[in-house]
Motif scaffolding. Structure first.
Motif: not given
Length: 479
Positions: A158, A215-216, A218, A223, A225-226, A230, A246, A279, A302
């Motif tokens: 992250y 990015f913030k 996701s 995406h 990193w999500t 998680y 989010k 997405s 997402i």
């Protein structure tokens, strides 16, 4: 002038002072004060919520770098609800997992302060300050379980990808400043409106800014990193990531697109449509093969962001209203679902596999019923709240002429319903291998009851949420 500036940021000042006080209190009392600090953090959020609701009108203190308006107040209330419930959800989990340290609620409090700055940002500089104040706290929270390799890996991933996105966002901001000559949202809007044509440099800067914001939230293709974060982060942290940050990032996304760059909708609309479609499709398809419920919820989030971005692509007051309603419902659905995930335990070990839910309806029928309601709502089955959230979004898209986008959204929702219904099938029709021990704390019971009740009964009284969202959306298009 100074007094009027301070009056507009009283909620933020209270959060900052409370955070510093609770940090010192935790240092001197030690980890034995974890529960007290957690409850004091929740009390702080309640007080701040009342201060936020007392505000009225539109104020732009500190030379217009900060804005306090109806839109900000609506989103701040959602952020406070998400943050406060996340602190309560972690109480029993952190104690059982030897993570009951005072820094945990304090980090959530400082992250919330950063979110407040994001929601009220009216300048590229204040936007970045709020974003980083939130992000620095989230990096630490993701790696909060120091003896876990998965948690450390989640925090590192992250951090690295977050730094990359911040770099893209800053590069975009510098291009916007270079071609407009200002960092103020109001001044950027005036430059774009008064200019005969939009410069290529400004468009390129906006694309990089959108990439950083995507990015913030996701959104695809930012995406990556999500799912790993998680899955690797402690479950209460994952629950927090899924809601409050989010919501704040979506609020920032809406404000940036509709206020300073509202006149450039022809340039950014196609980009938002692409991100939305990507997405929704990825969220619907990639989750089908997931066996870990936290990874499944990552892909689900997402997909939900894809639906929310339909409203932004519409570029209208109805679209923004739809997003606000959707995020309020999204908050309730995710908080309730993570309450169920937090209570999944066999002996002393947490379990996260979907197959571990087999036979849950026989051992814990009420928990299974609540989770089934939440899954049906996420799938958009009427008359549950999730159906109305998507309905407002799709209607806004149709009104804006984005009929194909709305159809893609409906099709993605149908595909996504498969993995939500699979969870219900596992709970009600699969034979249990081992019985789950579900020592649900009183905090989780209350939150789960409230969230499932909200989802079930939303259609009886949607007025307060819809009217508040309408008033908040109207603020952005008043000029």
């Amino acid at each position: 002038m100074e007094l009027s500036n301070i009056a507009s940021i009283i909620p933020e000042l209270f959060l900052a002072c409370a955070g510093m006080f609770l940090l010192l209190y935790g240092v001197f009392r030690g980890d034995t004060a974890y529960r007290a600090v957690s409850w004091l953090t929740v009390v702080t959020f309640v007080i701040v919520a009342s201060l936020v609701l007392l505000g009225e009108g539109r104020n732009t203190p500190f030379g217009g770098q900060f804005v306090a308006d109806g839109f900000a107040r609506f989103m701040k209330c959602l952020v406070l609800i998400g943050s406060g419930l996340s602190v309560l959800m972690a109480l029993s989990y952190n104690r059982m997992e030897n993570m009951a340290r005072c820094e945990y609620p304090v980090l959530i409090l400082f992250a919330t302060l950063g979110m407040f700055m994001m929601v009220s940002a009216n300048d590229l500089i204040s936007l970045y300050i709020g974003l980083e104040l939130q992000s620095l706290s989230l990096y630490v929270l993701a790696a909060f379980r120091r003896d876990s390799v998965r948690s450390s890996e989640a925090g590192l991933k992250y951090f690295v990808l977050g730094a990359l996105s911040s770099g893209m966002l800053l590069y975009g901001a510098s291009l916007i400043y270079g071609f407009s000559g200002t960092t103020s949202f109001d001044s950027i809007q005036a430059v774009i409106v008064n200019a005969g044509s939009t410069s290529i440099g400004l468009i390129v800067g906006l694309i990089f800014l959108i990439a950083g914001l995507a990015f913030k939230v996701s959104a695809v293709p930012f995406h990556m990193w999500t799912p790993d974060v998680y899955e690797g982060a402690p479950t209460p942290v994952t629950a927090f990531f899924a809601v409050a940050p989010k919501i704040a990032a979506v609020a920032l996304f809406i404000r940036v697109m509709t206020e300073p760059f509202g006149a450039m909708i022809a340039e950014w609309q196609q980009v938002i449509i692409f991100i939305s479609v990507a997405s929704m499709v990825l969220g619907a398809v990639a989750a089908i093969w997931q066996t870990n419920i936290k990874r499944l919820l990552a892909y689900s989030s997402i997909g939900h962001i894809g639906y929310a971005l339909i409203g932004l692509a519409a570029g209208s007051e109805e679209g923004v209203r739809g997003i606000l309603i959707y995020m309020a419902i999204y908050l309730a659905m995710n908080i309730g679902t993570f309450c169920c995930v937090l209570s999944m335990r066999k002996g002393t070990a947490m379990v996260e596999n979907i197959s571990d839910l087999a036979g849950l309806s026989r051992h814990q029928p009420l928990v299974a019923l609540a989770l089934a309601l939440l899954m049906f709502s996420m799938a958009g089955i009427p008359p549950l709240a999730g159906f109305f959230g998507k309905l407002y979004i799709f209607l806004a898209a149709v009104d804006a002429g984005l009929i194909v986008l709305a159809i893609i959204g409906v099709l993605a929702s149908v595909i996504g319903a498969f993995y939500y219904l699979r969870i219900i099938k596992v709970m009600y029709f699969d034979d249990p291998v081992d019985e789950l021990e579900r020592p649900i704390s009183i905090e989780l019971k209350i939150i789960l009851t409230l969230s499932s009740g909200f989802v079930l009964l939303f259609f009886l009284a949607p007025g307060p949420i819809v009217q508040s969202a309408s008033a908040a959306a109207k603020v952005l298009f008043a000029g």
